[in-house]
Design a protein around this motif. Structure first.
Motif, PDB file in Angstrom:
ATOM      1  N   THR A 161      -7.239  -1.450   9.008  1.00 48.59           N
ATOM      2  CA  THR A 161      -7.355  -0.112   8.422  1.00 48.59           C
ATOM      3  C   THR A 161      -8.598   0.580   8.962  1.00 48.59           C
ATOM      4  O   THR A 161      -9.670  -0.025   9.051  1.00 48.59           O
ATOM      5  N   TYR A 162      -8.432   1.857   9.334  1.00 47.56           N
ATOM      6  CA  TYR A 162      -9.585   2.681   9.702  1.00 47.56           C
ATOM      7  C   TYR A 162     -10.124   3.356   8.435  1.00 47.56           C
ATOM      8  O   TYR A 162      -9.348   3.833   7.603  1.00 47.56           O
TER       9      TYR A 162
ATOM     10  N   ASP B  81      -4.203   6.226  17.992  1.00 43.67           N
ATOM     11  CA  ASP B  81      -3.570   6.971  16.902  1.00 43.67           C
ATOM     12  C   ASP B  81      -3.956   8.437  16.991  1.00 43.67           C
ATOM     13  O   ASP B  81      -4.956   8.808  17.637  1.00 43.67           O
TER      14      ASP B  81
ATOM     15  N   PHE C 200      -3.409  11.835  14.077  1.00 46.14           N
ATOM     16  CA  PHE C 200      -2.783  12.293  12.838  1.00 46.14           C
ATOM     17  C   PHE C 200      -3.598  13.440  12.253  1.00 46.14           C
ATOM     18  O   PHE C 200      -4.758  13.655  12.612  1.00 46.14           O
TER      19      PHE C 200
ATOM     20  N   VAL D 268      -5.187  15.652   8.896  1.00 43.06           N
ATOM     21  CA  VAL D 268      -5.748  15.409   7.572  1.00 43.06           C
ATOM     22  C   VAL D 268      -6.417  16.683   7.081  1.00 43.06           C
ATOM     23  O   VAL D 268      -6.981  17.447   7.869  1.00 43.06           O
TER      24      VAL D 268
ATOM     25  N   ILE E  30     -11.513   9.224   4.896  1.00 42.26           N
ATOM     26  CA  ILE E  30     -10.169   9.180   5.477  1.00 42.26           C
ATOM     27  C   ILE E  30      -9.803   7.718   5.722  1.00 42.26           C
ATOM     28  O   ILE E  30     -10.560   6.973   6.344  1.00 42.26           O
ATOM     29  N   THR E  31      -8.665   7.288   5.214  1.00 41.03           N
ATOM     30  CA  THR E  31      -8.173   5.938   5.498  1.00 41.03           C
ATOM     31  C   THR E  31      -6.835   6.040   6.225  1.00 41.03           C
ATOM     32  O   THR E  31      -6.018   6.926   5.935  1.00 41.03           O
ATOM     33  N   ARG E  32      -6.638   5.131   7.136  1.00 43.55           N
ATOM     34  CA  ARG E  32      -5.413   5.152   7.947  1.00 43.55           C
ATOM     35  C   ARG E  32      -5.073   3.719   8.339  1.00 43.55           C
ATOM     36  O   ARG E  32      -5.905   2.987   8.858  1.00 43.55           O
ATOM     37  N   ARG E  33      -3.820   3.314   8.080  1.00 45.01           N
ATOM     38  CA  ARG E  33      -3.360   1.978   8.426  1.00 45.01           C
ATOM     39  C   ARG E  33      -2.959   1.921   9.903  1.00 45.01           C
ATOM     40  O   ARG E  33      -2.389   2.872  10.453  1.00 45.01           O
ATOM     41  N   SER E  34      -3.213   0.784  10.541  1.00 45.46           N
ATOM     42  CA  SER E  34      -2.853   0.637  11.952  1.00 45.46           C
ATOM     43  C   SER E  34      -1.346   0.735  12.162  1.00 45.46           C
ATOM     44  O   SER E  34      -0.886   1.187  13.214  1.00 45.46           O
TER      45      SER E  34
ATOM     46  N   GLU F  51       0.583   2.802  11.032  1.00 48.76           N
ATOM     47  CA  GLU F  51       1.009   4.197  11.059  1.00 48.76           C
ATOM     48  C   GLU F  51       0.783   4.859  12.418  1.00 48.76           C
ATOM     49  O   GLU F  51       0.988   6.069  12.557  1.00 48.76           O
ATOM     50  N   SER F  52       0.412   4.111  13.423  1.00 48.62           N
ATOM     51  CA  SER F  52       0.035   4.660  14.729  1.00 48.62           C
ATOM     52  C   SER F  52       1.073   5.623  15.298  1.00 48.62           C
ATOM     53  O   SER F  52       2.287   5.385  15.218  1.00 48.62           O
TER      54      SER F  52
END
Length: 733
Positions: free
Chosen positions: A516-517, A561, A563, A565, A574-578, A580-581
């Motif tokens: 996760t970022y 990635d 996206f 936001v 900001i959180t982003r799952r890998s 979801e690339s």
């Protein structure tokens, strides 16, 4: 027509096109592609196609009544469909007969691509779905299988009435292009032993027999260290699918897509960057691009593949061979190696002059907006490229020159080597040297452009202050972990003429723990701002351990990635799952799961274009390969073209738009592809290049040389060797 045939046709179960839905028909037509349609297709609810006698091939015709009788006796409950005559199709079959069914089809070969273009246009022009499938069924049994699959799949991708159709993974249609010959032979032997005695083999949960695939070289060959990358099924599927979505010829709406030439540049530039990083992770020297068409090719490659179409092995290439002039009458290819020099020099001259020559003698400027797209369409030309007779077809003919180096004059009647088809080319080490040469051409053009000014990099009022990466089940931050994953894939749909049975093969590929970022952003404006977040990875040091100069490092940034936001005034997390690339897609959904209406957790959508998710990050090494993560926030309002479709629409290839674009729409990112690393910079280091809307983070990628037996990419209990712990005190299970 025989009396038996008349009796059979008049007594079949009448089924309308409405009852035989498009999804099932697609799976049936791609099932066991070398078998005639007289043999029922499918497992869950098999379909028997009733083919008019004139469309049954000469070698099958004497046995047609036997096959039909066998089908009637053993598959009484099958749905059956009568194929109708089509005189236009009959004429085209005659036109396509020069490409024998046993030949290897290649879109790089002009005569093959001409046929594919004609067939695709014909299928696209069919007035309704019934006419489309009727024509496709006739073509299937009467033309080269590779030609049919290419034209049929391209049409499925692009017909409006086929948007809901999901295609099976192409490795199930032609497993011989992905799995080595000895493994396939063992699979066929198992299929013969199993026969049809086990009635449970049609069940989705049936027991399977697993086989291990074999290596293509020993560890004494240094390039074998990268076989996991070059021969990865997902990577080769991505390359094949990309060229199915962006074919060289066909209807204009299929071929001449928005920024097609630029996307050719960017997709292959990213492949090269990823390959270079993998070389660095494995302590191999940097790639040496192909420069001299008259020098020996130092790399050998022995693919160990066996093609069922031609009933022969794919030709190997020993080290040290020289490219030679081509004169292959059957393939209608005549070319002198000196012509490659000429075409390349003409392209380089256009870059030096800043304009390309048009057929009427006028010129077109290679400006900073469209120049790369124009150039991309010249290097890999289509029928809509500028002045194709003058610039010709450099990219494709270099592929062919290498692919026929073993038999340039067709004396020995040998076919193409793996570098000669889009579905197998990336297996060969010389593919990357070839594309190093192609990428050098593009980079020379990019060097003519002015560096980005600071105002072209900044996002006023937006600051990024921190970026962290958290790996699942790992306590330490900014560490990523890779391992080997064992995956089982079904071979039963590709074992033509062998009994159907639960035969599968185990393949081992690179994989990683999900992560996760977490990004901290500040919006200093009074109003909310929508940002486009871009995430990249690059190596930090060169082979000598020195920090990379930025102008060298920038060519090694890989996109992870992208996206959007919404940033409220003040602080934002900001959180982003890998998973979801915007670059990747999950492993392809099997034919069986499609046939049984199984819903995949991570559905790759109706097309297979997208970098395989299991290869999202580089392999790393046991010590922890040092790299840098760079996060950039840019202005969504000026940088992004809103799409008119939802994420799950048939128009979109899942979210893998970065490398694949979006069907029937403009490429969504308005910035030049590869921004902001696509131009030379006056900065000496990454820190000097960065603006407040960027943040970097040092990361390490650890690799564990063990194999997990799970298929899921999100399992906590990956199998690690207990005797060797990570430095971060990773708990093994």
């Amino acid at each position: 027509m025989s009396a038996f045939w008349l009796l059979f046709v008049t007594t079949v179960l009448k089924v309308s096109w409405a009852q035989l839905d498009a999804q099932r028909l697609t799976l049936a037509l791609l099932d066991r592609i070398h078998e005639p349609l007289l043999i029922p297709k499918g497992e869950r609810a098999p379909i028997t196609f009733i083919m008019p006698p004139e469309y049954i091939s000469d070698n099958i015709a004497p046995f047609a009544s036997i096959l039909v009788n066998k089908s009637s006796a053993s598959q009484a409950g099958n749905q059956k469909f009568q194929i109708e005559r089509n005189d236009e199709v009959s004429k085209l079959i005659e036109e396509f007969s020069s490409l024998e069914r046993t030949k290897r089809f290649s879109t790089f070969t002009p005569s093959h691509m001409n046929m594919a273009s004609t067939m695709t246009k014909f299928l696209m022009d069919q007035k309704d779905i019934k006419s489309f499938f009727n024509a496709a069924a006739i073509f299937r049994d009467n033309v080269n299988p590779g030609l049919f699959v290419h034209s049929f799949v391209v049409s499925i991708y692009h017909r409006e009435d086929c948007k809901s159709i999901k295609l099976p993974p192409l490795f199930e249609i032609f497993p011989e292009k992905f799995i080595d010959g000895p493994t396939l032979m063992e699979a066929k032997q198992l299929a013969l032993m199993l026969g049809d005695s086990n009635k449970q083999t049609s069940q989705l949960t049936s027991t399977v027999f697993d086989l291990e695939s074999n290596p293509t070289a020993s560890i004494r060959e240094p390039e074998q260290k990268l076989a996991y990358f070059r021969e990865d099924i997902g990577i080769n599927l991505h390359h094949w699918n990309w060229h199915l979505i962006y074919p060289f010829q066909g209807p204009e709406n299929v071929v001449n897509k928005d920024r097609r030439g630029e996307l050719f540049y960017y997709t292959h530039e990213q492949i090269l960057a990823r390959y270079e990083i993998e070389r660095m992770c494995n302590n191999l020297p940097r790639l040496v691009r192909l420069t001299d068409f008259h020098a020996p090719i130092t790399e050998a490659y022995f693919p160990k593949l066996f093609t069922q179409t031609a009933s022969k092995n794919w030709t190997p290439r020993p080290a040290g061979v020289l490219l030679k002039d081509l004169d292959r009458e059957a393939d209608q290819v005549v070319m002198e190696i000196n012509e490659l020099d000429l075409w390349r020099s003409r392209i380089m001259e256009a870059i030096d002059k800043g304009r390309v020559q048009k057929p009427d003698g006028s010129t077109l400027a290679l400006d900073e907006f469209d120049g790369i797209d124009v150039l991309g369409k010249i290097v890999e030309p289509t029928e809509y490229s500028i002045n194709r007779p003058y610039y010709n077809n450099l990219h494709n003919f270099v592929h062919l020159a290498i692919a026929w180096v073993h038999d340039p004059l067709e004396i020995y009647l040998e076919g193409l080597a793996v570098i000669g088809t889009v579905e197998t080319a990336m297996r060969d080490p010389v593919f990357y040297r070839l594309h190093g040469m192609i990428n050098h051409i593009f980079q020379k053009y990019k060097e003519t452009l002015a560096p980005y000014a600071e105002n072209e990099l900044k996002f006023n009022g937006i600051r990024l202050t921190n970026a962290l990466v958290s790996t699942d089940y790992i306590t330490s931050s900014n560490t990523l972990y890779t391992f080997w994953q064992r995956r089982t894939i079904d071979l039963s749909r590709g074992l033509d003429f062998f009994p159907r049975g639960p035969v599968s093969v185990k393949v081992v590929h690179l994989d990683h723990r999900n992560f996760t970022y977490q990004i901290t952003a500040f919006n200093d404006n009074l109003l909310a701002k929508k940002a486009l977040i871009r995430i990249f990875f690059a190596p930090k040091y060169d082979a000598s351990g020195e920090e990379l100069n930025f102008n060298k490092q920038r060519t090694l940034f890989i996109e992870l990635d992208k996206f959007d936001v919404q940033l409220k005034p003040g602080s934002n997390t900001i959180t982003r799952r890998s998973m979801e690339s915007s670059v990747t897609i999950p492993f392809a959904q099997s034919t069986k799961s499609l046939e049984y209406n199984e819903t995949a957790i991570n559905d790759p959508g109706r097309c297979g274009c997208g970098w395989p998710h299991h290869m999202l990050i580089p392999k790393g090494n046991t010590e922890g390969y040092p790299g840098v993560l760079l996060v950039i926030a840019s202005n969504y309002a000026t940088d992004w073209t809103p799409t008119k479709v939802s994420k799950n629409s048939g128009d979109v290839c899942q979210t893998a738009a970065s490398y694949c674009g979006i069907f029937n729409q403009k490429y969504p990112d308005k910035k030049p592809m590869g921004y902001p690393f696509d131009r030379l910079s006056t900065a000496k280091t990454l820190a000097e290049f960065m603006t407040p809307n960027m943040v970097s983070q040092s990361v390490k990628i650890f690799h564990k040389n063990v194999v997990s037996g799970r298929n899921s990419l999100d399992d906590a209990d990956v199998i690690y060797d207990e005797s060797q712990k990570y430095e971060e005190n990773l708990t093994s299970v």
